[in-house]
Design a protein around this motif. Structure first.
Motif, short mmCIF file in Angstrom:
data_model
loop_
_atom_site.label_atom_id
_atom_site.label_comp_id
_atom_site.label_asym_id
_atom_site.label_seq_id
_atom_site.Cartn_x
_atom_site.Cartn_y
_atom_site.Cartn_z
N VAL A 79 0.84 -1.19 0.00
CA VAL A 79 0.00 0.00 0.00
C VAL A 79 0.87 1.25 0.00
N THR A 80 0.42 2.29 -0.68
CA THR A 80 1.08 3.60 -0.62
C THR A 80 0.06 4.59 -0.07
N ILE A 81 0.54 5.53 0.74
CA ILE A 81 -0.35 6.47 1.44
C ILE A 81 0.15 7.89 1.22
N VAL A 82 -0.78 8.80 0.91
CA VAL A 82 -0.48 10.23 0.84
C VAL A 82 -1.40 10.94 1.83
N LYS B 276 4.68 2.51 1.75
CA LYS B 276 5.36 3.80 1.60
C LYS B 276 4.37 4.87 1.99
N VAL B 277 4.87 5.91 2.64
CA VAL B 277 4.03 7.04 3.04
C VAL B 277 4.63 8.32 2.48
N ALA B 278 3.78 9.21 1.99
CA ALA B 278 4.24 10.52 1.52
C ALA B 278 3.46 11.60 2.26
N PRO C 120 9.36 3.87 5.29
CA PRO C 120 9.80 4.70 4.16
C PRO C 120 8.85 5.88 3.95
N VAL C 121 9.39 7.08 3.99
CA VAL C 121 8.55 8.26 3.90
C VAL C 121 9.14 9.24 2.89
N GLY C 122 8.25 9.86 2.13
CA GLY C 122 8.68 10.84 1.14
C GLY C 122 7.96 12.15 1.34
N THR D 183 12.34 18.89 4.55
CA THR D 183 11.81 17.53 4.57
C THR D 183 12.92 16.49 4.50
N LYS D 184 13.99 16.82 3.77
CA LYS D 184 15.13 15.90 3.73
C LYS D 184 15.77 15.79 5.10
N ALA D 185 15.91 16.92 5.79
CA ALA D 185 16.50 16.92 7.13
C ALA D 185 15.63 16.14 8.11
N ALA D 186 14.32 16.11 7.86
CA ALA D 186 13.41 15.38 8.75
C ALA D 186 13.41 13.89 8.48
N GLY D 187 13.98 13.46 7.34
CA GLY D 187 14.08 12.03 7.07
C GLY D 187 13.40 11.55 5.81
N ALA D 188 12.90 12.46 4.97
CA ALA D 188 12.25 12.04 3.73
C ALA D 188 13.29 11.43 2.78
#
Length: 385
Positions: free
Chosen positions: A189-192, A215-217, A254-256, A278-283
């Motif tokens: 499943v993918t989630i936005v 995966k979560v975005a 996994p988060v984007g 967002t990159k600094a937060a872990g995306a």
């Protein structure tokens, strides 16, 4: 001076054409009183485009002491026959999705899903934010559909239309029930989402992540809290979304980051800052979608823009139209998500250069489908032989 008269004068003061200001007067019958719509995104509530009649509010000269109460969120139960929606659009990466809710309380003024409320005989304006439909049988229907003979597993996208973690999910918990079914069946499943409520389900998401099934975005539109409050009044604050990215990342989910939508002349200058934060937060991954204004969304957005940023109205709409062939929106496949023309190319180059510099992954890992185990077949008609 009435709110409408004030808006018309403001439009004229900022150099907007008189016909634009007069168009607001023509739409005055659709306008919702400011006290009724406080905390909501839409200022209008026009009839759906399939309706034969439209209703207009006007002052008949009779004074009244009665004031209508603020618009409250109402939830009706919807009982669909199926819960998995199939998609054949060539510019979308998934072929199936689930929408636990119809309508969205977040009230994002730019939401391209607003016109779907017209199919229910309701308005894409305030109705979309306040008259919601919940699908409490979603998990049972999903279990039944996954049990059908010949079903081939592929990632199911959730949150591509309306947010599965909007505020009413706290009470209905439909999304959590769906995840429980998916986890038990080992289905990808993918989630936005724009909501911090997704952190509630980290226990399930963590289990699925260990099997590479999720995966979560997080959709991050702006880091400006004031702009976010106006654009998406009931969504999580920008800071809360960054905290959510960090929490998911720390849980090995996994988060984007999704910059959606990019609005030229309003939030496009934040692109590099949003990507950096967002990159600094872990995306791990990032993507963006250009503002889309199909059907009723265009007049709703233009009305919102004139109310909140009248000085930017002409500039924003000029840039939008420069990327849409001179129109508010162009639904052509392959360009509707990113637009066309010099400004669209510039946005794409800025995004590509920044994501490369920050080390974002071009594509995340493909989710597994080989672990899928059909549910026990609950609700599936058995063979006579």
């Amino acid at each position: 001076m009435s709110e409408l008269a004030h808006l018309r004068q403001t439009a004229l003061d900022h150099g907007n054409r008189a016909e634009l200001a007069d168009a607001m007067v023509a739409r005055s019958g659709m306008r919702v009183e400011i006290d009724r719509r406080r905390g909501r995104g839409a200022g209008l509530n026009p009839a759906g485009r399939f309706e034969n009649e439209s209703r207009h509010v006007f002052d008949d000269g009779w004074s009244t002491l009665e004031e209508l109460p603020p618009a409250k969120t109402e939830v009706q139960i919807e009982k669909p026959r199926k819960i998995i929606t199939r998609n054949e659009s060539p510019d979308i990466s998934f072929d199936r999705s689930i929408n636990p809710y119809r309508g969205c309380e977040h009230g994002c003024i730019y939401c391209f899903a607003r016109p779907t409320h017209s199919f229910m005989g309701l308005s894409a304006g305030l109705d979309f934010e306040t008259k919601l439909f919940a699908k409490p049988d979603a998990a049972r229907l999903l279990e039944r559909e996954l049990s059908r003979p010949g079903y081939t597993p592929k990632p199911i996208a959730i949150g591509t239309n309306t947010d599965p973690y909007q505020p009413v999910e706290k009470t209905w918990r439909i999304m959590r029930q769906i995840l429980e079914v998916m986890n038990a069946a080992n289905h990808p499943v993918t989630i936005v989402t724009k909501s911090a409520l997704v952190m509630r389900d980290i226990d399930i998401l963590g289990q699925m992540a260990e099997k590479n099934l999720v995966k979560v975005a997080l959709s991050v539109t702006t880091l400006d809290r004031k702009l976010s409050r106006a654009l998406e009044p009931r969504a999580a604050t920008p800071v809360k979304r960054l905290e959510t990215i960090r929490a998911l990342s720390e849980a090995a989910v996994p988060v984007g980051a999704m910059l959606a939508p990019v609005i030229p002349g309003l939030n496009d200058h934040e692109m590099e800052r949003i990507l950096d934060s967002t990159k600094a937060a872990g995306a791990l991954t990032a993507s963006y979608i250009l503002l889309r204004l199909p059907h009723e969304v265009s007049p709703l957005f233009r009305d919102w823009l004139l109310r909140h940023y009248p000085d930017r109205y002409r500039h924003v709409m000029s840039l939008v139209r420069s990327m849409r062939g001179g129109k508010d929106y162009d639904a052509e496949f392959n360009t509707r998500m990113k637009g066309a023309g010099p400004y669209a190319w510039q946005l794409m180059r800025r995004f590509d250069l920044t994501t490369r510099r920050l080390g974002f992954e071009k594509k995340g890992r493909a989710l597994r489908t080989d672990l899928f185990t059909p549910p026990n077949g609950s609700g599936v008609q058995l063979s006579l032989l």
